[in-house]
Enzyme design. Sequence first.
Site, PDB file in Angstrom:
ATOM      1  N   CYS A 152       0.794  -1.229   0.000  1.00 33.05           N
ATOM      2  CA  CYS A 152       0.000   0.000   0.000  1.00 33.05           C
ATOM      3  C   CYS A 152       0.825   1.277   0.000  1.00 33.05           C
ATOM      4  O   CYS A 152       0.544   2.212  -0.752  1.00 33.05           O
ATOM      5  CB  CYS A 152      -0.968  -0.002   1.176  1.00 33.05           C
ATOM      6  SG  CYS A 152      -0.193   0.081   2.810  1.00 33.05           S
TER       7      CYS A 152
ATOM      8  N   HIS B  30      -1.993   1.060   7.041  1.00 30.54           N
ATOM      9  CA  HIS B  30      -2.375   1.255   5.643  1.00 30.54           C
ATOM     10  C   HIS B  30      -2.336   2.745   5.327  1.00 30.54           C
ATOM     11  O   HIS B  30      -2.459   3.587   6.227  1.00 30.54           O
ATOM     12  CB  HIS B  30      -3.776   0.674   5.419  1.00 30.54           C
ATOM     13  CG  HIS B  30      -4.252   0.716   4.002  1.00 30.54           C
ATOM     14  ND1 HIS B  30      -3.508   0.242   2.949  1.00 30.54           N
ATOM     15  CD2 HIS B  30      -5.411   1.196   3.442  1.00 30.54           C
ATOM     16  CE1 HIS B  30      -4.182   0.404   1.817  1.00 30.54           C
ATOM     17  NE2 HIS B  30      -5.334   0.981   2.099  1.00 30.54           N
TER      18      HIS B  30
ATOM     19  N   ASP C  30      -7.400   4.948  -3.470  1.00 29.44           N
ATOM     20  CA  ASP C  30      -6.588   3.891  -2.856  1.00 29.44           C
ATOM     21  C   ASP C  30      -6.337   2.819  -3.908  1.00 29.44           C
ATOM     22  O   ASP C  30      -7.224   2.041  -4.228  1.00 29.44           O
ATOM     23  CB  ASP C  30      -7.316   3.312  -1.643  1.00 29.44           C
ATOM     24  CG  ASP C  30      -6.531   2.198  -0.955  1.00 29.44           C
ATOM     25  OD1 ASP C  30      -5.366   1.952  -1.348  1.00 29.44           O
ATOM     26  OD2 ASP C  30      -7.072   1.576  -0.034  1.00 29.44           O
TER      27      ASP C  30
END
Length: 275
Positions: free
Chosen positions: A73, A112, A127
Site C-alpha cells: 500500500c 495502511h 486507494d
Amino acid sequence: MSVASKANIDAWFERIGFAGSIAPSLETLSQLHQLHPAAIPYENLDPLMGAPVRLDLANLQQKLLFDRRGGYCFEHNLLFKAMLEELDFEVKMHGARVLWGLAEGEEPPLRHLVLTVEVAGVTYLADVGFGGQTATAPLRLRADAPQATPLDTYRLLEADGTWQVEIEIAGAWHALYSFERTERSMDELARLNDEADSSPFFTQNLLVAKVEKARRVALFNRKLNIHTVGAPSEGRLINSTAELRELLTGTFGLQLPNDERLELALQKIIERESD
C-alpha cells in the site's frame, strides 16, 4: 527538486497504458485509478525476502515502473500521489486501520495508507494499494451511499470523524478499513512502513494481487483465487516453487528479482502450507 526525485509521468503512463486527457478532472482520476492496479500488481516480495521497503520516489519509480515489480500500500499510493500531483491534483495522505480479515476483539494498528483528492470542490477517496479488494475507481467521500465501480460496489460510513470503507460481496457488506482525515507526514509514514515491512504478516506470508476492470486475481501463500464478473469464482492450490514463479511472472506479470532469498522464501511457503 532533483532529477532523481522528479515524477516520471511518461514512464508511469507507459507502464499503466494511459493515453487520455491529463486535465485534473474526475474523468482523468477515474481512468488512472482503474489502470494503475490493473498494470502494477500488489506484492510483498521484499518483506518476504527480508529486504527493506524504501519509500523515496526514486526507488518507487525504479521498482514499480522500470523493474516491473509491484509493491504494497505505501508504495502504490505514494507513487500514485506523486503522479497525481504532477498532474496538478490536490492530494492528502491519511493513515488507515485494516479491518478486513480482522479477528473479533482485535485492535487494528495504523498499517495502511490512503489518499484523498479534491476535484472541483468534491473530495474523493483514492486507494490503489489494498490488494485483492482494491477499488477500480475513486470513491466520493460521502456517507451511506452505495457507489458502483467497474468491478464492485462500495460504501463509506462515517461516525465521529472516522470513515469506514466497506465492500459488497454476495449481498452482504464487509468492512475493509477505517481512517480519519488527519494528514500524515512522510516521517510518520516512514515509521508506519518500518512497522509494516517487519511485521510477521508481511515477512511470513506471500501476498500478490492484480485488480482489472472485470477480474480480480489474488494469491495468498499457495492459494490462488480468481473472481471474474459474471462467472463463478475459481480457486486452486499451487504445489511447487516452479508453479509459483510461473504464476508470478505470467498471470501477475512480475519481473522477479534475481535473489536466492526469494527462492528460499517461496520454498518455505510451499513446504509450510503443504504440511
